[in-house]
Design a protein around this motif. Structure first.
Motif, PDB file in Angstrom:
ATOM      1  N   GLN A 131       1.155  -1.414  -0.245  1.00 49.59           N
ATOM      2  CA  GLN A 131       0.172   0.423  -0.105  1.00 49.59           C
ATOM      3  C   GLN A 131       0.996   1.450  -0.078  1.00 49.59           C
ATOM      4  N   ARG A 135       1.947   4.356  -3.625  1.00 51.83           N
ATOM      5  CA  ARG A 135       1.289   5.973  -2.923  1.00 51.83           C
ATOM      6  C   ARG A 135       2.916   6.149  -3.906  1.00 51.83           C
ATOM      7  N   GLU A 138       3.057   6.551  -7.793  1.00 46.22           N
ATOM      8  CA  GLU A 138       2.392   7.132  -7.936  1.00 46.22           C
ATOM      9  C   GLU A 138       2.760   8.385  -7.998  1.00 46.22           C
TER      10      GLU A 138
END
Length: 242
Positions: A131, A135, A138
């Motif tokens: 997770q 991020r 991204e």
């Protein structure tokens, strides 16, 4: 004395009279000669120099991969003189992110898992690591390449994954060793722009070894290592902090 204490308190990196030498038989080869250097939190700094000048040795000391022969080295206020190898490894894991010329990605892992791997070493679960890695990927503009392996990525994309991996531990310091050396000029400028944007927006300190004087001018400071000593270039007005 007060001025020195103030510099120590304000600095992420504080070096005073750092020397480093190797012994080869009866000869002692001096690599770094009485280097003193202060780098504040959030600065960007280029290290330039010819092969054999000592810049790689300096970067290795900054990254806790090597120890100076003598002198004082404080990293984020911690005197590293008596730090054990395990303590150095822990500080590297928490404080420093590395970006290399050859990317150093694991070929069998996806972009996502390459970025998540350092977090697994910290004890995060697989889901937590992925997770957080998502991020970071991204953040470097590769959300559509999460499942791609390095062989399926361009050189610039691989370096973006490497930068995301360096950021995974939320470091205070990124050490980049010729991060654009294997890239074409346009891609190199893209990567340089990304590193500087992260330096601005994430307040991460950036220290980059490079042979490219044009890229170096975009950083706040330029340090030339010559025969084991540091000569700092005067500001030209092109760096962010000039």
């Amino acid at each position: 004395m007060l001025r020195t204490a103030e510099r120590e308190a304000q600095s992420l990196i504080f070096m005073e009279d750092i020397c480093h030498a190797y012994r080869m038989g009866e000869q002692c080869l001096s690599i770094l000669d009485n280097i003193s250097l202060t780098i504040r939190h959030g600065e960007s700094c280029a290290i330039l120099g010819s092969s054999g000048s000592g810049k790689s040795t300096l970067l290795n000391i900054l990254g806790l991969l090597d120890r100076p022969t003598s002198g004082r080295f404080l990293l984020n206020g911690r005197d590293m003189a008596n730090a054990t190898p395990d303590e150095c490894a822990g500080i590297r894991n928490r404080l420093i992110g590395f970006v290399f010329q050859n990317f150093n990605l694991l070929p069998r892992l996806s972009a996502l898992d390459n970025v998540a791997l350092p977090l697994r070493y910290r004890g995060y679960s697989r889901n937590q690591s992925r997770q957080f890695a998502h991020r970071q990927i991204e953040l470097v503009g590769l959300a559509d390449r999460l499942t791609h392996r390095p062989a399926d990525l361009s050189g610039g994309q691989r370096q973006r994954v490497a930068i995301a991996r360096a950021l995974a531990g939320e470091p205070a310091l990124i050490l980049a060793d010729e991060p654009t050396g294997n890239l074409d000029a346009d891609t190199a400028q893209e990567i340089m722009g990304l590193l500087l944007e992260l330096n601005r927006t994430q307040a991460v300190t950036l220290v980059m070894v490079t042979h490219d004087a044009t890229l170096a001018k975009q950083l706040d400071r330029r340090l030339h290592v010559q025969s084991g000593r540091i000569i700092e270039a005067l500001p030209t007005g092109k760096g962010r902090g000039d």
